[in-house]
Design a protein around this motif. Structure first.
Motif, PDB file in Angstrom:
ATOM      1  N   THR A 223      -2.892   7.041  -5.231  1.00  0.00           N
ATOM      2  CA  THR A 223      -2.212   8.016  -4.374  1.00  0.00           C
ATOM      3  C   THR A 223      -0.727   8.084  -4.684  1.00  0.00           C
ATOM      4  O   THR A 223      -0.125   9.165  -4.648  1.00  0.00           O
ATOM      5  CB  THR A 223      -2.405   7.653  -2.888  1.00  0.00           C
ATOM      6  N   ARG A 224      -0.127   6.939  -5.003  1.00  0.00           N
ATOM      7  CA  ARG A 224       1.305   6.945  -5.301  1.00  0.00           C
ATOM      8  C   ARG A 224       1.598   7.028  -6.803  1.00  0.00           C
ATOM      9  O   ARG A 224       2.720   6.823  -7.238  1.00  0.00           O
ATOM     10  CB  ARG A 224       1.984   5.713  -4.700  1.00  0.00           C
TER      11      ARG A 224
ATOM     12  N   ASP B  82       0.260   5.241  -9.439  1.00  0.00           N
ATOM     13  CA  ASP B  82       0.156   4.039 -10.266  1.00  0.00           C
ATOM     14  C   ASP B  82      -1.276   3.945 -10.779  1.00  0.00           C
ATOM     15  O   ASP B  82      -2.193   3.582 -10.050  1.00  0.00           O
ATOM     16  CB  ASP B  82       0.510   2.798  -9.434  1.00  0.00           C
TER      17      ASP B  82
ATOM     18  N   HIS C 156       0.811  -1.213   0.000  1.00  0.00           N
ATOM     19  CA  HIS C 156       0.000   0.000   0.000  1.00  0.00           C
ATOM     20  C   HIS C 156       0.849   1.270   0.000  1.00  0.00           C
ATOM     21  O   HIS C 156       0.316   2.374  -0.126  1.00  0.00           O
ATOM     22  CB  HIS C 156      -0.920   0.013   1.218  1.00  0.00           C
ATOM     23  N   HIS C 157       2.147   1.124   0.126  1.00  0.00           N
ATOM     24  CA  HIS C 157       3.017   2.287   0.249  1.00  0.00           C
ATOM     25  C   HIS C 157       3.972   2.472  -0.919  1.00  0.00           C
ATOM     26  O   HIS C 157       4.258   3.605  -1.312  1.00  0.00           O
ATOM     27  CB  HIS C 157       3.817   2.189   1.553  1.00  0.00           C
ATOM     28  N   LYS C 158       4.458   1.369  -1.478  1.00  0.00           N
ATOM     29  CA  LYS C 158       5.407   1.480  -2.591  1.00  0.00           C
ATOM     30  C   LYS C 158       5.423   0.192  -3.400  1.00  0.00           C
ATOM     31  O   LYS C 158       5.155  -0.890  -2.885  1.00  0.00           O
ATOM     32  CB  LYS C 158       6.811   1.787  -2.070  1.00  0.00           C
ATOM     33  N   GLU C 159       5.748   0.334  -4.680  1.00  0.00           N
ATOM     34  CA  GLU C 159       5.812  -0.821  -5.563  1.00  0.00           C
ATOM     35  C   GLU C 159       7.068  -1.635  -5.302  1.00  0.00           C
ATOM     36  O   GLU C 159       7.062  -2.866  -5.369  1.00  0.00           O
ATOM     37  CB  GLU C 159       5.784  -0.354  -7.026  1.00  0.00           C
TER      38      GLU C 159
ATOM     39  N   ASN D  53      -4.965   3.290  -2.889  1.00  0.00           N
ATOM     40  CA  ASN D  53      -3.601   3.656  -2.515  1.00  0.00           C
ATOM     41  C   ASN D  53      -2.652   3.678  -3.717  1.00  0.00           C
ATOM     42  O   ASN D  53      -1.659   4.408  -3.717  1.00  0.00           O
ATOM     43  CB  ASN D  53      -3.075   2.698  -1.444  1.00  0.00           C
ATOM     44  N   SER D  54      -2.952   2.870  -4.732  1.00  0.00           N
ATOM     45  CA  SER D  54      -2.127   2.884  -5.937  1.00  0.00           C
ATOM     46  C   SER D  54      -2.230   4.231  -6.650  1.00  0.00           C
ATOM     47  O   SER D  54      -1.227   4.763  -7.137  1.00  0.00           O
ATOM     48  CB  SER D  54      -2.571   1.761  -6.892  1.00  0.00           C
TER      49      SER D  54
END
Length: 241
Positions: A163-164, A166, A50-53, A160-161
């Motif tokens: 949001t970052r 993606d 949920h925070h980074k790929e 969440n994707s």
């Protein structure tokens, strides 16, 4: 006097049976407590998605290592629970097994983008699949509830994707959830808990649809038609002309 003694003997046997059952339940509770702790660790490890790929595949590998530890616990349960008494003690591991069905399904989806079959989940846990039903096995309703938990987690991942940054992942999730939703609609669900959980799936579907719609009207969705296909179409038109 003889009748009273017979009644006493009968109730003494009853107490011995109750004591034996209580001891087995304590053993099962301790094993389930251990595998539940492992499931919590797996949940924590997978929160990285949920925070980074970056680090997702490493998290999946770590989760699989934890599944191996859980497998040892399920082996202990298989050995402890009498072959004929699976459903007598099922409530002890029902919830944690649903959690593992969700976690294993999540890892496999992250790795491959496909749905984990109940046979695959059962194999990872080291138990029989529902179809076999030999002693300790993976109950099909536990597996289905795990898939519904997966849908909720993926709807969260879709948000969440974005949001970052993606914008591809929500579309991938949307297609997968739509297929799962169609599959569940083929079932005539009798279990009240499973039915209620399935009813909640429409909120997960709605959340994902809103995310994809928002990306669409903003023009942020990636093109679904690859450039090389478009070029092939142009070539075909030229030849036809």
């Amino acid at each position: 006097m003889g009748e009273n003694k017979l009644i006493t003997d009968i109730f003494t046997q009853f107490q011995q049976n109750l004591d034996t059952d209580q001891q087995l339940r304590e053993t099962i509770r301790q094993i389930c407590k251990d595998i539940q702790q492992i499931s919590r660790e797996a949940v924590t490890v997978l929160q990285v998605i949920h925070h980074k790929e970056e680090g997702v595949l490493q998290a999946c590998q770590k989760a699989r290592q934890l599944f191996e530890d859980a497998k040892k616990g399920y082996t202990m349960l298989k050995e402890a629970v009498p072959w004929t008494d699976y459903y007598k003690y099922h409530d002890h591991w029902r919830v944690v097994t649903q959690q593992y069905c969700y976690l294993i399904s999540l890892v496999i989806w992250l790795e491959t983008g496909i749905m984990a079959s109940n046979e695959t989940v059962a194999d990872i846990l080291g138990i029989n699949a529902e179809e076999q039903k030999e002693g300790f096995h993976l109950d099909i309703e536990d597996y289905l509830l795990g898939l519904l938990l997966l849908c909720t987690e993926l709807s969260r991942l879709a948000v969440n994707s974005v949001t970052r940054g993606d914008y591809t992942k929500p579309q991938q999730i949307s297609h997968f959830i739509m297929e799962l939703n169609a599959g569940f609609r083929l079932l005539n669900l009798k279990n009240d808990h499973l039915r209620k959980r399935f009813d909640a799936l429409k909120y997960d579907v709605k959340k994902i649809e809103e995310v994809v719609y928002d990306l669409s009207i903003r023009g942020l969705l990636p093109k679904t038609e690859p450039a090389n296909i478009a070029e092939e179409d142009k070539t075909t038109e030229t030849k036809s002309g």
